[in-house]
Design a protein around this motif. Structure first.
Motif, PDB file in Angstrom:
ATOM      1  N   ASP A 130       0.818  -1.213   0.000  1.00 45.34           N
ATOM      2  CA  ASP A 130       0.000   0.000   0.000  1.00 45.34           C
ATOM      3  C   ASP A 130       0.850   1.260   0.000  1.00 45.34           C
ATOM      4  O   ASP A 130       0.482   2.270  -0.618  1.00 45.34           O
ATOM      5  CB  ASP A 130      -0.944   0.003   1.212  1.00 45.34           C
ATOM      6  N   GLN A 131       1.982   1.226   0.681  1.00 47.94           N
ATOM      7  CA  GLN A 131       2.880   2.383   0.683  1.00 47.94           C
ATOM      8  C   GLN A 131       3.513   2.591  -0.689  1.00 47.94           C
ATOM      9  O   GLN A 131       3.607   3.721  -1.172  1.00 47.94           O
ATOM     10  CB  GLN A 131       3.984   2.192   1.729  1.00 47.94           C
ATOM     11  N   GLU A 134       1.356   4.131  -3.550  1.00 44.57           N
ATOM     12  CA  GLU A 134       1.137   5.572  -3.446  1.00 44.57           C
ATOM     13  C   GLU A 134       2.278   6.343  -4.103  1.00 44.57           C
ATOM     14  O   GLU A 134       2.144   7.522  -4.424  1.00 44.57           O
ATOM     15  CB  GLU A 134       1.039   5.977  -1.962  1.00 44.57           C
TER      16      GLU A 134
END
Length: 311
Positions: A130-131, A134
């Motif tokens: 998820d990091q 981004e």
């Protein structure tokens, strides 16, 4: 009055068609600039021609073979995890080490600073997915670290470069077989070859993995008949006496400096037939241990084996 109305309608129609045309051209350009690929996480839109790739999956060699630009890598030396393998330094150039491909995480800040337009990762790094997404479009590939050919093919599919990967593989296998024939011509058709990793007095045998498959499958060189069975990904381990019982005509040993010293001091080692006959090749653990699991390293091994066996 009617003329004015007609002109207004025509003007509106032309403007509308012009806008539609512009929108269509923009969509067409966007389609050319991006492509949708299937990943472990489902479909992901990625750049068709990425300019700055960060790879933490261990696929940096595959990317370089395909002509892609790697600015961040986790392809590090197994025995020197702060640096890339020695044979890859020139090829990777200024690419920054941002992790270890076999670890579960990576240096997020370093990846962010590189401003990539594509990130490639493995399922073992799930916790930072998820990091990463981004920062840039992120592709999670299936873990095929123990199937080097399938890994190259999977990476090629991301960019529609399957033909390029196949051409490289065809050339590699042709070279491997030719060099294998040179060795057989010099040392005999039936001479057997054993590859092991020396480890504190014991030996991990590459029966069905790593450098063992380079000799057995790619170069078509015979193995001894009494090889230890490999039932899983883990390499079978034998003692010094067990190594003697395998009785290979030629032994290729991957070893650290410490293990080399132990072998030299061992009276059992000096009595093994291949050792007594001078048919031993000793390769440095760094970088040879993991080299065979990656395509560029695997190809370089072919020449190393040929040159060391045919003295």
């Amino acid at each position: 009055m009617k003329k004015i109305k007609v002109l207004a309608v025509l003007t509106l129609a032309l403007t509308t068609f012009g806008l539609i045309g512009c929108s269509s051209n923009e969509a067409e350009k966007q389609d050319k600039d991006t492509r949708v690929v299937e990943t472990v996480k489902g479909e992901v839109k990625i750049p068709t021609k990425p300019k700055k790739i960060v790879d933490i999956s261990g696929s940096s060699e595959e990317l370089l073979l395909l002509g892609q630009t790697v600015v961040g890598t986790a392809n590090v030396d197994s025995y020197d995890t702060e640096n890339v393998p020695s044979y890859m330094k020139d090829l990777l150039g200024d690419a920054k080490v941002v992790g270890h491909s076999m670890m579960e995480t990576a240096d997020i800040e370093a990846i962010l600073a590189l401003e990539p337009d594509l990130i490639i990762m493995a399922p073992r790094q799930e916790e930072i997915y998820d990091q990463l997404k981004e920062i840039a479009p992120t592709v999670m590939l299936e873990d095929k670290s123990n199937n080097w050919e399938a890994k190259l093919t999977d990476v090629a599919k991301l960019f529609g470069q399957e033909d390029k990967a196949k051409a490289w593989l065809d050339a590699y296998y042709k070279k491997a077989e030719e060099l294998g024939k040179e060795i057989k011509s010099a040392k005999g058709e039936d001479a057997t070859y054993l590859t092991v990793l020396s480890s504190s007095g014991s030996f991990m045998v590459f029966s069905e993995g790593g450098i063992g498959t380079v000799l057995k499958e790619d170069m078509k060189l015979p193995q001894p008949t009494n090889m230890p069975k490999q039932d899983s990904i883990t390499l079978p381990t034998v003692t010094m006496e067990g190594l003697s019982e395998i009785d290979a005509d030629h032994i290729i040993v991957i070893a650290t400096q410490s293990d080399k010293a132990d072998l030299k001091a061992s009276s059992v080692w000096s009595e093994i037939r291949a050792v007594k006959e001078g048919n031993v090749t000793i390769l440095n653990a760094s970088p040879y241990f993991s080299q065979a699991y990656n395509p560029i390293g695997r190809e370089l091994i072919l020449e190393s084996i040929k040159d060391s066996v045919i003295k």
